[in-house]
Design an enzyme around this catalytic site. Structure first.
Site, PDB file in Angstrom:
ATOM      1  N   LYS A 137       0.886  -1.174   0.000  1.00 32.90           N
ATOM      2  CA  LYS A 137       0.000   0.000   0.000  1.00 32.90           C
ATOM      3  C   LYS A 137       0.914   1.211   0.000  1.00 32.90           C
ATOM      4  CE  LYS A 137      -2.000   2.939   1.914  1.00 32.90           C
ATOM      5  NZ  LYS A 137      -1.755   4.342   1.507  1.00 32.90           N
ATOM      6  N   GLU A 173       9.408   1.554  11.053  1.00 32.61           N
ATOM      7  CA  GLU A 173      10.405   2.624  10.946  1.00 32.61           C
ATOM      8  C   GLU A 173       9.620   3.924  10.974  1.00 32.61           C
ATOM      9  OE1 GLU A 173      12.853   1.913   7.497  1.00 32.61           O
ATOM     10  OE2 GLU A 173      13.356  -0.085   8.170  1.00 32.61           O
ATOM     11  N   CYS A 220      13.429  10.946   7.121  1.00 27.32           N
ATOM     12  CA  CYS A 220      13.258  10.672   8.553  1.00 27.32           C
ATOM     13  C   CYS A 220      14.552  10.872   9.321  1.00 27.32           C
ATOM     14  CB  CYS A 220      12.755   9.257   8.744  1.00 27.32           C
ATOM     15  SG  CYS A 220      13.855   8.063   7.987  1.00 27.32           S
ATOM     16  N   GLU A 240       8.656  16.667  15.610  1.00 27.14           N
ATOM     17  CA  GLU A 240       9.139  16.480  14.236  1.00 27.14           C
ATOM     18  C   GLU A 240       8.368  17.416  13.301  1.00 27.14           C
ATOM     19  OE1 GLU A 240       7.922  12.950  11.939  1.00 27.14           O
ATOM     20  OE2 GLU A 240      10.027  12.662  11.431  1.00 27.14           O
TER      21      GLU A 240
END
Ligand code: NAD
Ligand code: 6OH
Length: 484
Positions: free
Chosen positions: A176, A252, A286, A388
């Protein structure tokens, strides 16, 4: 208008609804994407199960490895198509997609093709009181059908980082891709066909997360494991869903990564490295550093030099070979990043550079650009230092002592990556070993060896992938104990 379709059992399949695929560089429509409903997700999982039981799961490792090398060859043969599709979907500079994303996709298949042929198995000679002893050895067995859910920042790189080891281990997959970046996963379906991958081994369902293809996939009882890269909050949602059927997960997730720059660093190398670590892919990696700690004797000079470098980065059309900074992925993501730019000011930041939206006077004004931005002067408790942001932005703070830098770097709920910049090797090792993260770079950043463990601690993830760690996630070990 171009259509991007689901790929189930070797066929491109339309779903009941469509959603737009937008080019973030100018806001134009690239294609209409067909969304998979629950029934199509079920069909994809069933196709994967059948292909696992009848074909792929029965192949020998050599045959699978040969097939993975053919996939890598086919990606390389269509290099320009993959680059063009990735650039259109993400807005990332063409030079970056050509240097990083597409070569890594091919490399992902090659590394795991080679590894699966050479990975050793554990064995132990076991003493028994009667002296006859026993022999223990473990064999790898595939998990079955693996659900793979990926984000939009490095779409093909991160998808193939999971597809390649999953297939190498003998699993079949239902992927996906992010709703923002459906194109390269779909091109990969064509590559799979050309490479002789049996129907049903690689399936794609397009759509969103909650109450859409992503959630339907994680809910499906016939999916044996879920591997996910994306936001920490999404990890929480997926974990809740898969808890019902106790599926193994590999996550992750996000980061709020620190870079520590000591006064004894190689100054030019450190500024260049941090410039990459903050601004590469418009800060949407990331692993990017959003917190930079610089030792006081070089603080002012470092801030000034990084400012000059940031201001000289060429922002423009992703199709221009000289462009270094493209747009953010979408309008909502730009709104999120701009809300942090506003918050930084409210929290008392000094704006060293940026903080706004650039003007081009052409079609790019319809895109989702923001200026590369540097702040100083925030408290360590400020939200902009804790949360973040995922844009081309960092906060730089001074420190005096090594312990102080280590403590500030580790003061976060995340724990993905860190970088240390020093010419004192002892210090490099000492500080690196104190970082509460999964990956620490010394005098470099995002330098990857695909055999090494990759993942995060805390809110940054669960488990490690890379090399044998991927093989361990994508297979079950069956230990066999033989009485001698
Ligand atoms: P996201 O979590 O919003 O989406 C990722 C994927 O999950 C998409 O395909 C989305 O459709 C799907 N999804 C969303 N909700 C879901 C649900 N409830 N069930 C199942 N699937 C669902 O992440 P994003 O915005 O695409 O990516 C940016 C984030 O990803 C950042 O936080 C970044 O740090 C993180 N990221 C981490 C790594 C890493 O290796 N640690 C790598 C890349 C990105
Ligand atoms: C996140 O945005 C980057 C992740 C990189 C990898 O997973 C990798 O294997 O390099």
């Amino acid at each position: 208008m171009k259509s991007i379709l689901n790929f189930i059992n070797g066929q491109f399949v339309r779903g009941p609804r469509e959603f737009p695929d937008i080019n973030p560089a100018d806001g134009t429509l690239i294609a209409q994407v067909t969304e998979a409903d629950r029934d199509l997700v079920d069909q994809a999982v069933r196709a994967a199960r059948k292909a696992f039981e009848l074909e792929w799961g029965r192949l020998g490792t050599r045959e699978r490895a040969t097939c993975l090398h053919r996939i890598a060859d086919a990606i390389e043969a269509r290099f320009d198509c993959f680059v063009a599709a990735e650039v259109a979907d993400t807005g990332k500079p063409i030079a970056l997609a050509s240097r990083l994303d597409v070569p890594r996709a091919a490399a992902n298949f090659r590394v795991f093709a080679d590894l699966i042929k050479t990975a050793p198995l554990e064995s132990f000679q076991t003493d028994t009181p009667d002296g006859r002893n026993a022999l223990n050895y473990a064999v790898r067995k595939p998990l079955g059908v693996v659900g793979i859910i990926t984000p939009w920042n490095l779409p093909l790189l991160l998808l193939t980082w999971k597809v390649a080891p999953a297939l190498a281990c003998g699993n079949t997959v239902v992927v996906k891709p992010s709703e923002e970046t459906p194109a390269t996963a779909t091109l990969l379906a064509e590559v799979m066909k050309e490479s002789g991958v049996p129907d049903g081994v690689y399936n794609i369902i397009h759509g969103f997360g909650t109450n859409s293809a992503g959630e339907f996939l994680t809910q499906h009882p016939e999916v044996n494991a879920v591997t996910f890269t994306g936001e920490s909050q999404t990890g929480t949602a997926i974990m809740k869903t898969v808890a019902a059927s106790v599926k193994p997960v590999s996550f992750e997730l996000g980061g709020k990564n620190a870079a520590i720059v000591f006064a004894d660093c190689d100054f030019d190398e450190a500024v260049s490295g941090i410039c990459d670590a903050v601004f590469l892919n418009t800060g949407q990696v990331c692993l990017c550093a959003e917190r930079v700690y610089v030792q006081r004797p070089i603080f002012d000079r470092f801030v000034e030099t990084l400012k000059n470098k940031a201001e000289s980065l060429r922002m423009g059309s992703p199709m221009d070979q000289s462009t270094q900074i493209g747009p953010l992925i979408s309008k909502p993501h730009r709104e999120k990043v701009l809300s942090y730019y506003k918050l930084a000011r409210e929290e008392g930041a000094t704006v060293v550079t940026g903080g706004g939206v650039p003007e081009f006077g052409n079609a790019l004004d319809g895109g989702f650009y923001v200026q590369p931005t540097i702040y100083t002067g925030l408290l360590e408790s400020a939200r902009c230092v804790k949360e973040e942001i995922f844009g081309p932005v960092c906060h730089i703070a001074p420190f005096d002592e090594e312990e102080e830098a280590v403590s500030m770097a580790n003061d976060t709920k995340y724990g993905l990556a860190a970088s240390i910049w020093t010419t004192n090797l002892k210090r490099g090792h000492r500080v690196a070993q104190q970082m509460n993260v999964g990956i620490t770079w010394v005098n470099c950043w995002f330098l990857r060896d695909l055999r090494t463990p990759f993942g995060g601690v805390g809110l940054s993830g669960i488990g490690r992938e890379g090399g044998v760690h991927s093989l361990n996630f994508y297979s079950e070990l069956n230990n066999i104990c033989i009485r001698l």
